[in-house]
Design a protein around this motif. Structure first.
Motif, PDB file in Angstrom:
ATOM      1  N   PHE A  20      36.872  41.542  37.887  1.00 21.74           N
ATOM      2  CA  PHE A  20      36.183  42.507  38.751  1.00 21.74           C
ATOM      3  C   PHE A  20      35.357  41.778  39.817  1.00 21.74           C
ATOM      4  O   PHE A  20      35.310  42.206  40.968  1.00 21.74           O
ATOM      5  N   ARG A  21      34.738  40.692  39.437  1.00 25.03           N
ATOM      6  CA  ARG A  21      33.933  39.920  40.391  1.00 25.03           C
ATOM      7  C   ARG A  21      34.822  39.348  41.488  1.00 25.03           C
ATOM      8  O   ARG A  21      34.447  39.336  42.656  1.00 25.03           O
ATOM      9  N   TYR A  22      35.981  38.884  41.136  1.00 30.12           N
ATOM     10  CA  TYR A  22      36.886  38.263  42.100  1.00 30.12           C
ATOM     11  C   TYR A  22      37.596  39.284  42.986  1.00 30.12           C
ATOM     12  O   TYR A  22      37.703  39.112  44.187  1.00 30.12           O
ATOM     13  N   GLN A  23      38.060  40.389  42.381  1.00 34.50           N
ATOM     14  CA  GLN A  23      38.889  41.351  43.114  1.00 34.50           C
ATOM     15  C   GLN A  23      38.176  42.623  43.528  1.00 34.50           C
ATOM     16  O   GLN A  23      38.666  43.351  44.375  1.00 34.50           O
ATOM     17  N   GLY A  24      37.053  42.924  42.889  1.00 34.87           N
ATOM     18  CA  GLY A  24      36.407  44.203  43.124  1.00 34.87           C
ATOM     19  C   GLY A  24      37.006  45.272  42.231  1.00 34.87           C
ATOM     20  O   GLY A  24      38.025  45.068  41.578  1.00 34.87           O
ATOM     21  N   TYR A  25      36.364  46.415  42.211  1.00 35.82           N
ATOM     22  CA  TYR A  25      36.804  47.507  41.339  1.00 35.82           C
ATOM     23  C   TYR A  25      38.113  48.123  41.822  1.00 35.82           C
ATOM     24  O   TYR A  25      39.068  48.262  41.062  1.00 35.82           O
ATOM     25  N   GLU A  26      38.142  48.513  43.070  1.00 36.46           N
ATOM     26  CA  GLU A  26      39.296  49.247  43.588  1.00 36.46           C
ATOM     27  C   GLU A  26      40.587  48.434  43.565  1.00 36.46           C
ATOM     28  O   GLU A  26      41.655  48.972  43.303  1.00 36.46           O
ATOM     29  N   GLN A  94      26.030  28.584  43.639  1.00 37.51           N
ATOM     30  CA  GLN A  94      27.390  28.880  43.186  1.00 37.51           C
ATOM     31  C   GLN A  94      28.403  28.054  43.961  1.00 37.51           C
ATOM     32  O   GLN A  94      29.088  28.542  44.837  1.00 37.51           O
ATOM     33  N   ASP A  95      28.499  26.776  43.639  1.00 37.05           N
ATOM     34  CA  ASP A  95      29.445  25.897  44.314  1.00 37.05           C
ATOM     35  C   ASP A  95      30.864  26.406  44.150  1.00 37.05           C
ATOM     36  O   ASP A  95      31.263  26.872  43.090  1.00 37.05           O
ATOM     37  N   THR A  99      33.803  32.754  48.251  1.00 37.12           N
ATOM     38  CA  THR A  99      34.546  33.987  48.442  1.00 37.12           C
ATOM     39  C   THR A  99      34.370  34.980  47.298  1.00 37.12           C
ATOM     40  O   THR A  99      34.713  36.131  47.442  1.00 37.12           O
ATOM     41  N   VAL A 100      33.856  34.529  46.177  1.00 37.38           N
ATOM     42  CA  VAL A 100      33.707  35.413  45.023  1.00 37.38           C
ATOM     43  C   VAL A 100      32.398  36.195  45.094  1.00 37.38           C
ATOM     44  O   VAL A 100      32.371  37.403  44.998  1.00 37.38           O
ATOM     45  N   GLY A 101      31.289  35.498  45.238  1.00 39.90           N
ATOM     46  CA  GLY A 101      30.001  36.160  45.324  1.00 39.90           C
ATOM     47  C   GLY A 101      29.526  36.712  43.992  1.00 39.90           C
ATOM     48  O   GLY A 101      29.976  36.332  42.932  1.00 39.90           O
ATOM     49  N   CYS A 102      28.606  37.618  44.071  1.00 39.96           N
ATOM     50  CA  CYS A 102      27.917  38.204  42.926  1.00 39.96           C
ATOM     51  C   CYS A 102      28.505  39.575  42.612  1.00 39.96           C
ATOM     52  O   CYS A 102      28.646  40.404  43.514  1.00 39.96           O
ATOM     53  N   LEU A 103      28.829  39.827  41.359  1.00 34.07           N
ATOM     54  CA  LEU A 103      29.406  41.113  40.977  1.00 34.07           C
ATOM     55  C   LEU A 103      28.470  42.271  41.308  1.00 34.07           C
ATOM     56  O   LEU A 103      28.917  43.319  41.792  1.00 34.07           O
ATOM     57  N   THR A 104      27.191  42.100  41.079  1.00 34.63           N
ATOM     58  CA  THR A 104      26.238  43.175  41.355  1.00 34.63           C
ATOM     59  C   THR A 104      26.220  43.525  42.840  1.00 34.63           C
ATOM     60  O   THR A 104      26.309  44.699  43.211  1.00 34.63           O
ATOM     61  N   ILE A 105      26.118  42.507  43.681  1.00 29.71           N
ATOM     62  CA  ILE A 105      26.072  42.733  45.122  1.00 29.71           C
ATOM     63  C   ILE A 105      27.406  43.282  45.619  1.00 29.71           C
ATOM     64  O   ILE A 105      27.444  44.243  46.407  1.00 29.71           O
ATOM     65  N   VAL A 170      25.908  33.751  50.719  1.00 22.29           N
ATOM     66  CA  VAL A 170      26.736  32.712  50.098  1.00 22.29           C
ATOM     67  C   VAL A 170      28.216  33.033  50.218  1.00 22.29           C
ATOM     68  O   VAL A 170      29.052  32.141  50.100  1.00 22.29           O
ATOM     69  N   LYS A 171      28.537  34.286  50.484  1.00 23.03           N
ATOM     70  CA  LYS A 171      29.942  34.670  50.678  1.00 23.03           C
ATOM     71  C   LYS A 171      30.434  34.314  52.080  1.00 23.03           C
ATOM     72  O   LYS A 171      31.630  34.282  52.324  1.00 23.03           O
TER      73      LYS A 171
END
Length: 191
Positions: A20-26, A94-95, A99-105, A170-171
């Motif tokens: 989910f963090r990498y791809q997003g929900y949708e 987050q080295d 492109t992944v970023g934070c799941l919450t954000i 960071v993204k």
């Protein structure tokens, strides 16, 4: 007789959280989840419910891990300012995950306008982080490290906003100096 689970629930939840963090929900399909988690569709439903329920559990799992990391940073810091700096630096440490970023954000941006349950979960997560910052500011005022004239409630909101902003930046940038400058400027308001 009930069947014994052939997988570790925490381990597969971590895998779902990563996806989910990498791809997003949708963009994450049910098939993506069962393939990545290494479990059967029926097991996913039996253990976690539907995709949305799994996503909410993944958000909670991610938030709990973030809070544990914050607690470690706070405990390892000798002053309130150092603890706040450590929390802000968590956002940029987050080295290789630009492109992944934070799941919450990521979830806040993707879903909060359209999903009330996610919006509530994100608001709870943000409130917890603001509270941690507020408690650190209070500790700093009580120790004399942070001047008493500061309104620590407003400061906690401001610093939390910087934390969220850093998690977005960071993204988009690998410029660590830029990110460190933002942290330095944010902390300068505590003088």
């Amino acid at each position: 007789m009930a069947r014994h689970k052939e997988y570790d629930e925490k381990e597969v939840l971590q895998k779902a959280t990563e996806l989910f963090r990498y791809q997003g929900y949708e963009k994450t399909s049910l098939q993506d989840l069962v393939s990545h988690m290494g479990i059967h569709r029926r097991s996913l439903y039996d253990t976690f419910g539907d995709k949305h329920s799994l996503f909410l559990k993944a958000l909670e799992h991610y938030d709990n891990n973030m809070k544990k990391n914050m607690d470690i940073q706070v405990k390892n810091s000798s002053t309130a300012k150092d603890a706040i700096r450590s929390i802000l630096e968590m956002a940029i440490s987050q080295d290789n995950e630009k492109t992944v970023g934070c799941l919450t954000i990521n979830s806040a941006v993707e879903l909060t306008l359209h999903d009330q349950e996610v919006a509530e979960k994100i608001e709870q997560n943000f409130s917890k982080t603001e509270k941690i910052i507020l408690e650190l500011l209070l500790r700093g005022q009580n120790s004399g490290e942070i001047p008493k004239h500061h309104d620590i409630e407003k400061l906690s909101q401001f610093i939390h906003n910087s934390f969220v902003g850093l998690r977005v930046l960071v993204k988009t940038t690998n410029d660590k100096n830029k990110l460190k400058n933002i942290i330095d400027t944010t902390l300068s308001v505590l003088d």
